[in-house]
Design a protein around this motif. Structure first.
Motif, PDB file in Angstrom:
ATOM      1  N   LEU A   6       0.816  -1.211   0.000  1.00  0.00           N
ATOM      2  CA  LEU A   6       0.000   0.000   0.000  1.00  0.00           C
ATOM      3  C   LEU A   6       0.853   1.266   0.000  1.00  0.00           C
ATOM      4  O   LEU A   6       0.462   2.285  -0.571  1.00  0.00           O
ATOM      5  N   ALA A   7       2.004   1.212   0.637  1.00  0.00           N
ATOM      6  CA  ALA A   7       2.885   2.385   0.639  1.00  0.00           C
ATOM      7  C   ALA A   7       3.300   2.750  -0.783  1.00  0.00           C
ATOM      8  O   ALA A   7       3.358   3.933  -1.147  1.00  0.00           O
ATOM      9  N   ARG A   8       3.598   1.740  -1.604  1.00  0.00           N
ATOM     10  CA  ARG A   8       3.982   1.991  -2.996  1.00  0.00           C
ATOM     11  C   ARG A   8       2.786   2.499  -3.799  1.00  0.00           C
ATOM     12  O   ARG A   8       2.932   3.410  -4.627  1.00  0.00           O
ATOM     13  N   ILE A   9       1.607   1.943  -3.556  1.00  0.00           N
ATOM     14  CA  ILE A   9       0.408   2.412  -4.248  1.00  0.00           C
ATOM     15  C   ILE A   9       0.134   3.878  -3.917  1.00  0.00           C
ATOM     16  O   ILE A   9      -0.203   4.679  -4.791  1.00  0.00           O
ATOM     17  N   ALA A  10       0.308   4.248  -2.645  1.00  0.00           N
ATOM     18  CA  ALA A  10       0.107   5.641  -2.243  1.00  0.00           C
ATOM     19  C   ALA A  10       1.112   6.556  -2.930  1.00  0.00           C
ATOM     20  O   ALA A  10       0.778   7.665  -3.362  1.00  0.00           O
ATOM     21  N   GLU A  11       2.346   6.080  -3.057  1.00  0.00           N
ATOM     22  CA  GLU A  11       3.378   6.883  -3.716  1.00  0.00           C
ATOM     23  C   GLU A  11       3.044   7.097  -5.189  1.00  0.00           C
ATOM     24  O   GLU A  11       3.136   8.217  -5.709  1.00  0.00           O
ATOM     25  N   ILE A  12       2.625   6.036  -5.879  1.00  0.00           N
ATOM     26  CA  ILE A  12       2.320   6.123  -7.312  1.00  0.00           C
ATOM     27  C   ILE A  12       1.141   7.045  -7.569  1.00  0.00           C
ATOM     28  O   ILE A  12       1.132   7.824  -8.530  1.00  0.00           O
ATOM     29  N   THR A  13       0.134   6.970  -6.710  1.00  0.00           N
ATOM     30  CA  THR A  13      -1.114   7.714  -6.936  1.00  0.00           C
ATOM     31  C   THR A  13      -1.137   9.079  -6.249  1.00  0.00           C
ATOM     32  O   THR A  13      -2.166   9.762  -6.293  1.00  0.00           O
ATOM     33  N   SER A  14      -0.016   9.455  -5.634  1.00  0.00           N
ATOM     34  CA  SER A  14       0.044  10.703  -4.857  1.00  0.00           C
ATOM     35  C   SER A  14      -1.046  10.722  -3.793  1.00  0.00           C
ATOM     36  O   SER A  14      -1.681  11.753  -3.535  1.00  0.00           O
ATOM     37  N   GLY A  15      -1.275   9.565  -3.184  1.00  0.00           N
ATOM     38  CA  GLY A  15      -2.305   9.426  -2.170  1.00  0.00           C
ATOM     39  C   GLY A  15      -1.730   9.402  -0.774  1.00  0.00           C
ATOM     40  O   GLY A  15      -0.507   9.444  -0.570  1.00  0.00           O
ATOM     41  N   ALA A  16      -2.620   9.324   0.193  1.00  0.00           N
ATOM     42  CA  ALA A  16      -2.218   9.274   1.596  1.00  0.00           C
ATOM     43  C   ALA A  16      -2.926   8.109   2.268  1.00  0.00           C
ATOM     44  O   ALA A  16      -4.134   7.894   2.069  1.00  0.00           O
ATOM     45  N   LEU A  17      -2.168   7.362   3.068  1.00  0.00           N
ATOM     46  CA  LEU A  17      -2.770   6.274   3.833  1.00  0.00           C
ATOM     47  C   LEU A  17      -3.561   6.867   4.990  1.00  0.00           C
ATOM     48  O   LEU A  17      -3.079   7.738   5.713  1.00  0.00           O
ATOM     49  N   GLY A  19      -5.702   6.803   8.614  1.00  0.00           N
ATOM     50  CA  GLY A  19      -5.826   6.120   9.902  1.00  0.00           C
ATOM     51  C   GLY A  19      -4.708   5.148  10.185  1.00  0.00           C
ATOM     52  O   GLY A  19      -3.523   5.470  10.051  1.00  0.00           O
ATOM     53  N   MET A  20      -5.100   3.939  10.558  1.00  0.00           N
ATOM     54  CA  MET A  20      -4.141   2.899  10.941  1.00  0.00           C
ATOM     55  C   MET A  20      -3.851   1.933   9.802  1.00  0.00           C
ATOM     56  O   MET A  20      -3.479   0.777  10.032  1.00  0.00           O
ATOM     57  N   THR A  21      -4.005   2.386   8.557  1.00  0.00           N
ATOM     58  CA  THR A  21      -3.734   1.536   7.399  1.00  0.00           C
ATOM     59  C   THR A  21      -2.282   1.071   7.415  1.00  0.00           C
ATOM     60  O   THR A  21      -1.360   1.885   7.575  1.00  0.00           O
ATOM     61  N   ASP A  22      -2.069  -0.218   7.254  1.00  0.00           N
ATOM     62  CA  ASP A  22      -0.733  -0.800   7.290  1.00  0.00           C
ATOM     63  C   ASP A  22      -0.035  -0.560   5.957  1.00  0.00           C
ATOM     64  O   ASP A  22      -0.457  -1.103   4.922  1.00  0.00           O
ATOM     65  N   PRO A  23       1.022   0.228   5.915  1.00  0.00           N
ATOM     66  CA  PRO A  23       1.691   0.518   4.641  1.00  0.00           C
ATOM     67  C   PRO A  23       2.341  -0.707   4.025  1.00  0.00           C
ATOM     68  O   PRO A  23       2.630  -0.725   2.825  1.00  0.00           O
ATOM     69  N   ARG A  24       2.579  -1.761   4.850  1.00  0.00           N
ATOM     70  CA  ARG A  24       3.226  -2.972   4.336  1.00  0.00           C
ATOM     71  C   ARG A  24       2.239  -3.982   3.781  1.00  0.00           C
ATOM     72  O   ARG A  24       2.651  -4.981   3.171  1.00  0.00           O
ATOM     73  N   ALA A  25       0.926  -3.767   3.980  1.00  0.00           N
ATOM     74  CA  ALA A  25      -0.077  -4.690   3.452  1.00  0.00           C
ATOM     75  C   ALA A  25       0.020  -4.730   1.925  1.00  0.00           C
ATOM     76  O   ALA A  25       0.137  -3.695   1.266  1.00  0.00           O
ATOM     77  N   VAL A  26      -0.028  -5.922   1.357  1.00  0.00           N
ATOM     78  CA  VAL A  26       0.232  -6.106  -0.073  1.00  0.00           C
ATOM     79  C   VAL A  26      -1.051  -6.400  -0.842  1.00  0.00           C
ATOM     80  O   VAL A  26      -1.818  -7.297  -0.481  1.00  0.00           O
ATOM     81  N   VAL A  27      -1.258  -5.629  -1.888  1.00  0.00           N
ATOM     82  CA  VAL A  27      -2.355  -5.897  -2.827  1.00  0.00           C
ATOM     83  C   VAL A  27      -1.825  -6.843  -3.895  1.00  0.00           C
ATOM     84  O   VAL A  27      -0.810  -6.582  -4.527  1.00  0.00           O
ATOM     85  N   ARG A  28      -2.530  -7.946  -4.083  1.00  0.00           N
ATOM     86  CA  ARG A  28      -2.130  -8.931  -5.088  1.00  0.00           C
ATOM     87  C   ARG A  28      -3.145  -9.013  -6.230  1.00  0.00           C
ATOM     88  O   ARG A  28      -2.972  -9.784  -7.166  1.00  0.00           O
ATOM     89  N   GLY A  29      -4.219  -8.245  -6.103  1.00  0.00           N
ATOM     90  CA  GLY A  29      -5.211  -8.182  -7.160  1.00  0.00           C
ATOM     91  C   GLY A  29      -6.373  -9.111  -6.942  1.00  0.00           C
ATOM     92  O   GLY A  29      -6.349  -9.938  -6.035  1.00  0.00           O
ATOM     93  N   PRO A  30      -7.402  -8.927  -7.726  1.00  0.00           N
ATOM     94  CA  PRO A  30      -7.528  -7.908  -8.763  1.00  0.00           C
ATOM     95  C   PRO A  30      -7.912  -6.535  -8.209  1.00  0.00           C
ATOM     96  O   PRO A  30      -8.358  -6.431  -7.069  1.00  0.00           O
ATOM     97  N   VAL A  31      -7.729  -5.515  -9.043  1.00  0.00           N
ATOM     98  CA  VAL A  31      -8.220  -4.173  -8.727  1.00  0.00           C
ATOM     99  C   VAL A  31      -9.616  -4.074  -9.333  1.00  0.00           C
ATOM    100  O   VAL A  31      -9.807  -4.334 -10.528  1.00  0.00           O
ATOM    101  N   VAL A  32     -10.608  -3.699  -8.513  1.00  0.00           N
ATOM    102  CA  VAL A  32     -12.000  -3.736  -8.975  1.00  0.00           C
ATOM    103  C   VAL A  32     -12.736  -2.465  -8.564  1.00  0.00           C
ATOM    104  O   VAL A  32     -12.353  -1.787  -7.604  1.00  0.00           O
ATOM    105  N   ILE A  33     -13.817  -2.170  -9.295  1.00  0.00           N
ATOM    106  CA  ILE A  33     -14.675  -1.033  -8.943  1.00  0.00           C
ATOM    107  C   ILE A  33     -16.051  -1.504  -8.481  1.00  0.00           C
ATOM    108  O   ILE A  33     -16.888  -0.690  -8.111  1.00  0.00           O
ATOM    109  N   ASP A  34     -16.274  -2.810  -8.504  1.00  0.00           N
ATOM    110  CA  ASP A  34     -17.534  -3.409  -8.075  1.00  0.00           C
ATOM    111  C   ASP A  34     -17.250  -4.272  -6.856  1.00  0.00           C
ATOM    112  O   ASP A  34     -16.475  -5.236  -6.942  1.00  0.00           O
ATOM    113  N   SER A  35     -17.856  -3.937  -5.738  1.00  0.00           N
ATOM    114  CA  SER A  35     -17.570  -4.680  -4.500  1.00  0.00           C
ATOM    115  C   SER A  35     -17.932  -6.149  -4.632  1.00  0.00           C
ATOM    116  O   SER A  35     -17.377  -6.999  -3.923  1.00  0.00           O
ATOM    117  N   ARG A  36     -18.841  -6.488  -5.546  1.00  0.00           N
ATOM    118  CA  ARG A  36     -19.230  -7.887  -5.733  1.00  0.00           C
ATOM    119  C   ARG A  36     -18.136  -8.695  -6.418  1.00  0.00           C
ATOM    120  O   ARG A  36     -18.172  -9.930  -6.416  1.00  0.00           O
TER     121      ARG A  36
END
Length: 470
Positions: A6-17, A19-36
């Motif tokens: 997540l830390a790398r995703i925040a860096e790429i997107t100029s975003g900010a983590l 609350g207590m979001t863990d910067p080391r948590a890893v997204v492995r996919g998929p990236v989705v726009i539908d919660s289902r």
């Protein structure tokens, strides 16, 4: 997706983590726009639309296994907060594409046939290595990066369909994942009202070849003058496909069987092979040639190309789906979308599939045709009226030009010795069209269902096939 903390995703997107979001948590996919569609390891992108706000589904996404939410405001759930989620998606996809140096990116555009050609290309590139292609027609500023984000380190080919609603759209998509091969199918009348003319459409489609590198390849339709002219707008090497004699990859001796399936000799610089398509409609030849020319440039053997094209079945819904009912009624469901060019092609297919049978059609007024809307819709009506139908149904609003053209076309056909003028009915919606068809159809008839996406005419086809209740 390539695993990414997540830390790398925040860096790429100029975003900010938040609350207590863990910067080391890893997204492995998929990236989705539908919660289902969330799976364990997903990144859920919360987009606020006209009717639905994705932020309202953040908890549901987390419960399904999402690692975090890409959001525009702080949430109770772990999240990366960005100013614009669509722009953030593009930035993230650009980073993933840049991390795939061994992958070949293929960009594809055109006014008609993109999705069918994309499906064929995905099949062909799949013979050479792991390939990614859009689901359905994910070809805009949201669907395009979502497709790119499905790529992994093992991905060898990215087949990307590119649509355009305004000038500059395709150029934006090209910058996300720069193609090495660019394929342009045709310049037609889809979105004519948005662009203002075919020259403007050609300018927008040509943004794809303008973005190709000098060592890339532009695969262009030799049979479309506006596409052929794009050869002068690219640094890349040009290869032509089509039925023109100077096309490097061309179809010779095209024939169409009683089911509307084309066969031809596929001619290339290294020889020829026979192709017998299972796709319906003579217009599928153009799509097959575009896919064949691209695969040939990638080095796939000619015999493999011909075999794969001959085995390919339709993949995407509501595009020339041909189904026979138990009583012999043939339903052609081509209701995904429509423009004047695809309407003509569909009626040509109906003429073949319905030869010697009673033929019916359900159509609707076309959208986004601008100042030429009335004339073009009247032309669509004339095509339908002159098609030798036993009955025509026009569904939905703004039907007057279509109805007027249909009456004129039927009268002209009858005056030339064609069949008598068919009943022409106007109904309010897809359900009413299905109900009227149920009264008209008899065993052995053939019916075409085609219209703009907003009319949901696929429901008419499903009603006729008995797949949904009224």
């Amino acid at each position: 997706m390539i695993p990414m903390p997540l830390a790398r995703i925040a860096e790429i997107t100029s975003g900010a983590l938040s609350g207590m979001t863990d910067p080391r948590a890893v997204v492995r996919g998929p990236v989705v726009i539908d919660s289902r569609a969330v799976e364990p390891g997903s990144l859920f992108v919360a987009i606020k639309g006209a009717r639905v706000d994705g932020h309202d589904f953040a908890d549901q996404a987390m419960a399904a296994g999402a690692v975090a939410v890409l959001a525009t405001r702080p949430l109770a759930a772990p999240s990366v907060v960005v100013a614009d989620p669509v722009r953030a998606l593009a930035d993230l996809a650009r980073a993933v594409a840049g991390a795939l140096p061994s992958a070949t990116v293929i960009g594809l555009t055109g006014s008609a046939g993109k999705t069918t050609t994309k499906d064929l290309l995905a099949r062909l590139t799949g013979r050479m290595g792991p390939s990614i292609a859009p689901a359905g027609n994910f070809n805009n500023e949201i669907g395009h990066p979502l497709t790119v984000l499905r790529a992994e380190h093992e991905t060898r080919f990215l087949v990307l369909e590119m649509g355009a609603r305004h000038a500059g759209h395709i150029a934006d998509l090209v910058r996300i994942a720069p193609p090495r091969i660019g394929v342009v199918l045709n310049v037609g009348t889809a979105h004519l009202g948005v662009f203002g003319g075919k020259q403007a459409i050609a300018a927008a489609k040509g943004e794809l070849v303008e973005g190709l590198p000098a060592d890339g390849v532009a695969v262009l339709n030799a049979d479309d003058p506006l596409v052929r002219e794009m050869a002068g707008r690219t640094r890349a090497r040009v290869t032509l496909f089509g039925q023109a004699e100077d096309a490097a990859v061309r179809a010779e001796g095209v024939t169409v069987d009683e089911r509307g399936r084309a066969s031809f000799m596929l001619r290339t610089p290294s020889g020829a092979a026979h192709v017998a398509l299972r796709l319906h409609g003579a217009h599928a030849v153009e799509n097959a040639l575009a896919a064949a020319a691209t695969a040939y440039e990638l080095g796939l053997p000619l015999t493999t190309i011909a075999d794969e094209l001959s085995q390919a079945e339709p993949r995407s819904r509501w595009r020339m789906e041909v189904t026979d009912r138990a009583d012999g009624v043939t339903v052609i469901n081509d209701a995904y979308n429509a423009n004047p060019d695809s309407m003509r092609a569909a009626f040509e297919a109906l003429a073949v599939l319905g030869k010697g049978r009673r033929r019916f059609a359900v159509i609707a007024s076309l959208r986004e045709l601008g100042e030429e809307s009335e004339a073009l819709n009247e032309g669509v009506g004339r095509t339908a009226g002159a098609a030798g139908l036993s009955g025509l149904i026009v569904a939905g609003p703004d039907a007057e030009p279509v109805l007027r053209g249909a009456a004129a076309g039927a009268a002209e056909s009858a005056a030339r010795g064609g069949p008598g003028e068919p009943p022409i009915a106007h109904v309010p919606d897809a359900e009413a069209a299905g109900a009227l068809l149920a009264e008209w159809l008899r065993p052995g008839d053939a019916v075409l269902v085609k219209g703009p996406r907003a009319m949901d005419l696929q429901r008419t086809a499903e009603l006729v096939l008995g797949r949904v209740t009224k």
